[in-house]
Motif scaffolding. Structure first.
Motif, PDB file in Angstrom:
ATOM      1  N   LEU A 119      38.447  43.591  46.052  1.00  0.00           N
ATOM      2  CA  LEU A 119      37.582  43.998  44.946  1.00  0.00           C
ATOM      3  C   LEU A 119      38.177  43.671  43.581  1.00  0.00           C
ATOM      4  CD1 LEU A 119      36.574  47.434  46.460  1.00  0.00           C
ATOM      5  CD2 LEU A 119      35.281  45.291  46.561  1.00  0.00           C
TER       6      LEU A 119
ATOM      7  N   VAL B  76      33.004  43.518  53.824  1.00  0.00           N
ATOM      8  CA  VAL B  76      32.760  42.716  52.625  1.00  0.00           C
ATOM      9  C   VAL B  76      31.688  41.662  52.889  1.00  0.00           C
ATOM     10  CG1 VAL B  76      33.815  41.044  51.051  1.00  0.00           C
ATOM     11  CG2 VAL B  76      35.049  43.135  51.662  1.00  0.00           C
TER      12      VAL B  76
ATOM     13  N   LEU C 181      26.901  46.103  45.154  1.00  0.00           N
ATOM     14  CA  LEU C 181      28.367  46.078  45.230  1.00  0.00           C
ATOM     15  C   LEU C 181      28.933  44.667  45.273  1.00  0.00           C
ATOM     16  CD1 LEU C 181      29.437  48.918  47.706  1.00  0.00           C
ATOM     17  CD2 LEU C 181      30.262  48.568  45.387  1.00  0.00           C
TER      18      LEU C 181
ATOM     19  N   TYR D 173      31.230  43.216  42.676  1.00  0.00           N
ATOM     20  CA  TYR D 173      32.604  43.685  42.541  1.00  0.00           C
ATOM     21  C   TYR D 173      33.578  42.950  43.464  1.00  0.00           C
ATOM     22  CZ  TYR D 173      30.472  47.675  40.139  1.00  0.00           C
ATOM     23  OH  TYR D 173      29.766  48.472  39.270  1.00  0.00           O
ATOM     24  N   ILE D 174      33.087  42.039  44.289  1.00  0.00           N
ATOM     25  CA  ILE D 174      33.965  41.314  45.202  1.00  0.00           C
ATOM     26  C   ILE D 174      34.659  40.180  44.449  1.00  0.00           C
ATOM     27  CG2 ILE D 174      34.068  39.916  47.311  1.00  0.00           C
ATOM     28  CD1 ILE D 174      31.582  41.468  48.270  1.00  0.00           C
ATOM     29  N   ARG D 175      35.945  40.036  44.661  1.00  0.00           N
ATOM     30  CA  ARG D 175      36.701  38.983  43.976  1.00  0.00           C
ATOM     31  C   ARG D 175      36.114  37.606  44.286  1.00  0.00           C
ATOM     32  NH1 ARG D 175      42.193  40.360  42.358  1.00  0.00           N
ATOM     33  NH2 ARG D 175      42.739  42.498  42.961  1.00  0.00           N
TER      34      ARG D 175
END
Length: 444
Positions: free
Chosen positions: A221, A396, A406, A409-411
């Motif tokens: 994240l 993920v 969401l 927000y994941i890299r």
């Protein structure tokens, strides 16, 4: 008399936490100190009085390269070492300066109970780098909106030794060549918080070789934007989680826009006072907690539980979770909430690995692999770090595939993942923690 004592204790604790320092700048090493920073040397040991320092008998040394303050010296150790800071509960951005102006380095950083924050960070000859992560700190007290202590979480005896029920942030620096030059800690009140409610397959397992997907989740994240608050605990059920005030603790910490992930089944299905029926009381309880989250403008997400490693003769996973995953799917559909079907994805993952290779995702080790481990470990419920990381990858990937909010927000550098094409176990890297135990967690 006890009532008055509790009131006095509550007032004293409230005054203490209000007075606690919330921002820190630490310059590591015995050389010149950067202006505005507190010097940390190898002999700086953590005590509750000083409020910061090296912890758990860390074996470290200082190396001084040149006269520059912040990056001219660093602290290193041959094994994992620990640094603790006393902090009020909340979310914090932690910036670390890693590297060596005259050499190379390789550092992995974990927080609290082995919560993965930074997988291996390497630096080239003469290079230093800055990396930031966001970490959630908590204690077991429940406060009202004014900060008054009104109750507490009923933690189990073994939890009292965990590193995540105190007002102390503990960082583990690990890897083949860890070198830490500086740390900055700053409160983050704007980050969205993802609260995890679950059992031993979700919890921040405190000791190697056990691990769960929840403690791997933060590494995927974007820092400063989101924090993972893992409130799961081994052996928990939906009823026990409520009775022990764990949901109440989450409500006391949550703010609008935060998330609540709920994953239970392994223990709910067992006979006893906490048993719930898949299509009646289990679903009803899930719906109650969905409603409670929505009252607080939180975003609930249901997660079906991971399958156990139980193969039939044809190499397929036997569903030992009975009707509970389906009960959760129905609850998600009826309440119009997002569902991460980890039950289905874990089945695909284990069957892809196969009966023989799938043991490499679980706690299966010959006797004497770990200290004081005299018997073979054969646990088909609980994961090792590789298995936990693969399951976090499943979570993920589902967030991405469903295009849940969401996903932002994941890299960006997190690769696409498919449980039918898992990462090879040979490529997974996890330097062993300083905390090791052969004792199996609660639940099966």
């Amino acid at each position: 008399m006890k009532h008055y004592f509790f009131i006095i204790l509550t007032l004293l604790f409230s005054l203490f936490t209000e007075a606690q320092q919330t921002s820190f700048k630490f310059d590591f090493g015995s050389g010149k100190v950067e202006k505005g920073y507190t010097q940390v040397m190898p002999e700086t040991k953590y005590t509750s009085q000083t409020g910061y320092g090296f912890d758990f008998d860390s074996k470290i040394k200082s190396v001084e390269n040149d006269s520059s303050a912040l990056k001219g010296d660093y602290i290193t150790g041959k094994g994992p070492f620990y640094f603790s800071v006393k902090l009020p509960e909340g979310n914090y951005d932690v910036k670390v300066v890693l590297g060596d102006t005259k050499g190379t380095s390789a550092t992995s950083v974990r927080a609290e109970c082995r919560r993965l924050m930074l997988p291996q960070v390497t630096t080239k000859q003469g290079e230093t780098v800055e990396r930031t992560f966001t970490v959630h700190v908590r204690d077991s007290l429940i406060r009202d909106g004014k900060g008054n202590v009104i109750d507490k979480v009923h933690v189990k005896p073994r939890e009292k030794n965990y590193l995540h029920w105190d007002n102390v942030l503990t960082l583990e620096f690990n890897d083949s060549l860890p070198k830490i030059c500086a740390i900055e800690i700053t409160p983050n009140k704007s980050a969205a918080t993802i609260f995890l409610a679950g059992d031993s397959t979700v919890v921040d397992q405190p000791e190697d070789p056990y691990a769960s997907w929840g403690q791997m989740f933060p590494a995927f994240l974007i820092p400063s934007k989101v924090a993972v608050a893992n409130y799961a605990e081994s052996g928990e059920t939906l009823k026990a989680f409520e009775n022990e005030n764990r949901f109440e603790k989450i409500w006391s910490m949550a703010k609008p826009g935060d998330y609540l992930f709920i994953e239970f089944t392994h223990n709910d299905q067992k006979p006893g006072p906490n048993h719930l029926d898949a299509f009646t009381t289990f679903k009803e309880t899930l719906k109650n907690w969905i409603a409670e989250a929505r009252k607080r403008d939180m975003i609930p997400v249901l997660v079906t539980s991971t399958q156990r490693r139980n193969f039939d003769e044809q190499g397929h996973i036997v569903n030992t979770l009975l009707d509970y995953p389906e009960g959760m799917r129905q609850a998600a559909k009826e309440e119009n909430v997002a569902l991460i079907d980890l039950s289905a994805m874990s089945k695909t993952l284990y069957e892809t690995l196969g009966k023989e290779q799938s043991v490499k995702a679980f706690v299966h080790y010959p006797a004497n692999t770990y200290p004081n481990q005299t018997k073979t470990l054969e646990d088909n419920t609980h994961f090792n770090p590789y298995g936990a990381y693969e399951l976090a990858s499943c979570v993920v990937s589902s967030i991405r595939e469903q295009k849940l909010p969401l996903a932002k927000y994941i890299r960006k550098n997190v690769k696409e993942y498919n449980p039918a094409r898992p990462n090879p176990v040979a490529t997974f890297y996890w330097p062993q923690s300083g905390f090791v135990s052969a004792v199996k967690p609660d639940g099966n």
